[in-house]
Design an enzyme around this catalytic site. Sequence first.
Site, PDB file in Angstrom:
ATOM      1  N   HIS A  63       0.837  -1.209   0.000  1.00  6.58           N
ATOM      2  CA  HIS A  63       0.000   0.000   0.000  1.00  6.58           C
ATOM      3  C   HIS A  63       0.868   1.253   0.000  1.00  6.58           C
ATOM      4  O   HIS A  63       1.469   1.614   1.005  1.00  6.58           O
ATOM      5  CB  HIS A  63      -0.906  -0.007   1.242  1.00  6.58           C
ATOM      6  N   HIS A  65       1.129   5.330  -2.163  1.00  4.70           N
ATOM      7  CA  HIS A  65       0.513   6.264  -3.121  1.00  4.70           C
ATOM      8  C   HIS A  65       1.648   6.917  -3.907  1.00  4.70           C
ATOM      9  O   HIS A  65       2.223   7.916  -3.460  1.00  4.70           O
ATOM     10  CB  HIS A  65      -0.291   7.342  -2.386  1.00  4.70           C
ATOM     11  N   GLN A 158     -10.194   8.896  -4.723  1.00  2.51           N
ATOM     12  CA  GLN A 158      -9.895   9.646  -3.501  1.00  2.51           C
ATOM     13  C   GLN A 158     -11.063  10.508  -3.012  1.00  2.51           C
ATOM     14  O   GLN A 158     -11.296  10.647  -1.830  1.00  2.51           O
ATOM     15  CB  GLN A 158      -8.656  10.526  -3.718  1.00  2.51           C
ATOM     16  N   HIS A 216      -9.791   1.807   0.552  1.00  2.00           N
ATOM     17  CA  HIS A 216      -9.534   2.558   1.775  1.00  2.00           C
ATOM     18  C   HIS A 216     -10.834   2.444   2.557  1.00  2.00           C
ATOM     19  O   HIS A 216     -11.896   2.841   2.053  1.00  2.00           O
ATOM     20  CB  HIS A 216      -9.225   4.018   1.458  1.00  2.00           C
ATOM     21  N   GLU A 219     -11.278   4.695   7.396  1.00  2.00           N
ATOM     22  CA  GLU A 219     -10.098   5.432   7.859  1.00  2.00           C
ATOM     23  C   GLU A 219     -10.594   6.714   8.541  1.00  2.00           C
ATOM     24  O   GLU A 219     -10.499   7.824   8.021  1.00  2.00           O
ATOM     25  CB  GLU A 219      -9.166   5.775   6.686  1.00  2.00           C
ATOM     26  N   ASP A 315       2.274   3.516   2.857  1.00  2.00           N
ATOM     27  CA  ASP A 315       1.247   4.502   2.526  1.00  2.00           C
ATOM     28  C   ASP A 315       1.810   5.750   1.840  1.00  2.00           C
ATOM     29  O   ASP A 315       1.585   5.960   0.669  1.00  2.00           O
ATOM     30  CB  ASP A 315       0.433   4.888   3.771  1.00  2.00           C
ATOM     31  N   TRP A 321       0.026  13.714   3.648  1.00  2.00           N
ATOM     32  CA  TRP A 321      -0.385  12.921   4.808  1.00  2.00           C
ATOM     33  C   TRP A 321       0.796  12.464   5.663  1.00  2.00           C
ATOM     34  O   TRP A 321       0.616  11.913   6.738  1.00  2.00           O
ATOM     35  CB  TRP A 321      -1.204  11.707   4.347  1.00  2.00           C
TER      36      TRP A 321
HETATM   37  N1  17E Z   1      -5.652   9.166   0.940  1.00  2.00           N
HETATM   38  C1  17E Z   1      -6.443   8.670   1.903  1.00  2.00           C
HETATM   39  O1  17E Z   1      -7.673   8.693   1.779  1.00  2.00           O
HETATM   40  N2  17E Z   1      -5.878   8.134   2.996  1.00  2.00           N
HETATM   41  C2  17E Z   1      -4.571   8.096   3.144  1.00  2.00           C
HETATM   42  N3  17E Z   1      -4.028   7.564   4.246  1.00  2.00           N
HETATM   43  C3  17E Z   1      -3.736   8.607   2.128  1.00  2.00           C
HETATM   44  C4  17E Z   1      -4.325   9.146   1.027  1.00  2.00           C
HETATM   45  C5  17E Z   1      -2.280   8.570   2.271  1.00  2.00           C
HETATM   46 FE   FE2 Z   2      -3.678   4.960   1.660  1.00  2.00          FE
END
Ligand code: 17E
Ligand code: FE2
Length: 448
Positions: A63, A65, A158, A216, A219, A315, A321
């Site tokens: 994982h 980005h 996203q 995702h 989170e 990540d 982030w």
């Molecule tokens: N985008 C998201 O939704 N969550 C994350 N942890 C990252 C990007 C890095």
């Molecule tokens: Fe992520």
Amino acid sequence: MRMIVRGARLLHTPAHALSDVEVGEDGRVTRVVPHDDQKEPPATGVLIEAHGDLLTAPFVEPHIHLDTALTAGQPRPNASGTLWEGIACWSERKRTLTREDVIDRATEVLRWQAANGVLHVRTHCDVTDPSLTALDALLEVRDRVRDIMTLQIVAFPQEGIVSFPDGAALLREAVARGADVVGAIPHFEDTREDGIASLGTAFALAEEHGLRVDAHCDEIDDEQSRFVETLATLALRSGLRERATASHTTAMGSYNGAYAFKLQRLLSRSGINLVSNPFANLNLQGRFDAYPKRRGLTQVKEMLAAGVNVAFGHDDVMDPWNALGTANPLQTALVGVYAAQLTGADEIPLAFSMVTDRAARVLGLDASEYGIHEGAPASFVLLPAPTPQEAIRRQVRPRYVVSRGSVLAETRPQPALLNWPGETPSTVEFIRGTQAAPREGLPEPGPH
Ligand code: 17E
Ligand code: FE2
């Protein structure tokens, strides 16, 4: 013979038994045999003397980005440190993306990964962008690195599938252009119902194209965010099972005991994978809490104990982030050990498996693609440490990274030279006692 690694410690053989790994002209492992130090090395091919060091299958990044990597501070820093402000910063930066910009940053991080011994990568790629600039660029990068690394691209919405204009159509277009995995972000959708619908869309698309799902999921520090139960149920009923992954699932760190128990049973029956990203979530979660402040991690230990496959991901690398990050899985493992309290003697090696074997299961790599055994590609990493625990503790750099029978990266050790009072200058390698001694006086390994 194209290459031989002599006297290596392999993970799944007894600690005292050293092995020789032979590699054929086709770049695959031809034999793994007990080490015989009386036997002369072959006259041709590359010789690597392991001297009892750990030879492991490559690290796997489940994982990351790559599209957002190396954009920290652009166009502005994430001042609150929340996921939400990170998404807002990225949304602004996204408008300025060009093909060259994405290729340049993604390639830089892939080079770091290669040097760190990562040869299999799953990257998310934001597809909530009508131009799909990042996706097209990453598809190009995937082709460029094809001969040395495998790169899986997740079509990651996203800003939502339902809540973003044309989100479902963009996701579908990303799959048509060649994304490997279908993503989702149900906790970001405007309503709970939209979140559930978005998972339905992602699974239907994946089934239609024979792809995997990696969402995702949950989170957020909202104990009522329960999309992982929907994801697991869809995985179970669609038959996607271990081809589905829930990433982050940090809300699980806030679930009550009764619900978590129910969930353990569902997740283990469903066969789905979980990916925990300790760097990002130690940073992003708990930001709305007064004290006591939650740690914001998924239930790593509990889910492992329930038989769920859990892996650790990096990540972010220097993005909105996480301003830090080196794409080094041994760092991920170290942070993971502390974040998830995997600190027991039998738990630290587990953290190593979470950036190797367990991460390989997330990507769906099988025995013909991963592992050190006859017939597998000769892709492996020689770490200057006898055990996974030592590799994590000392954060070692790989001596050799071998991809498909060729040396891809080599790190020459540079011990610190210490001028300790009253002594002649001596080297420090952070190794207790005489453990380091056997390597002294031995010839440098390498081609001959
Ligand atoms: N985008 C998201 O939704 N969550 C994350 N942890 C990252 C990007 C890095
Ligand atoms: Fe992520």
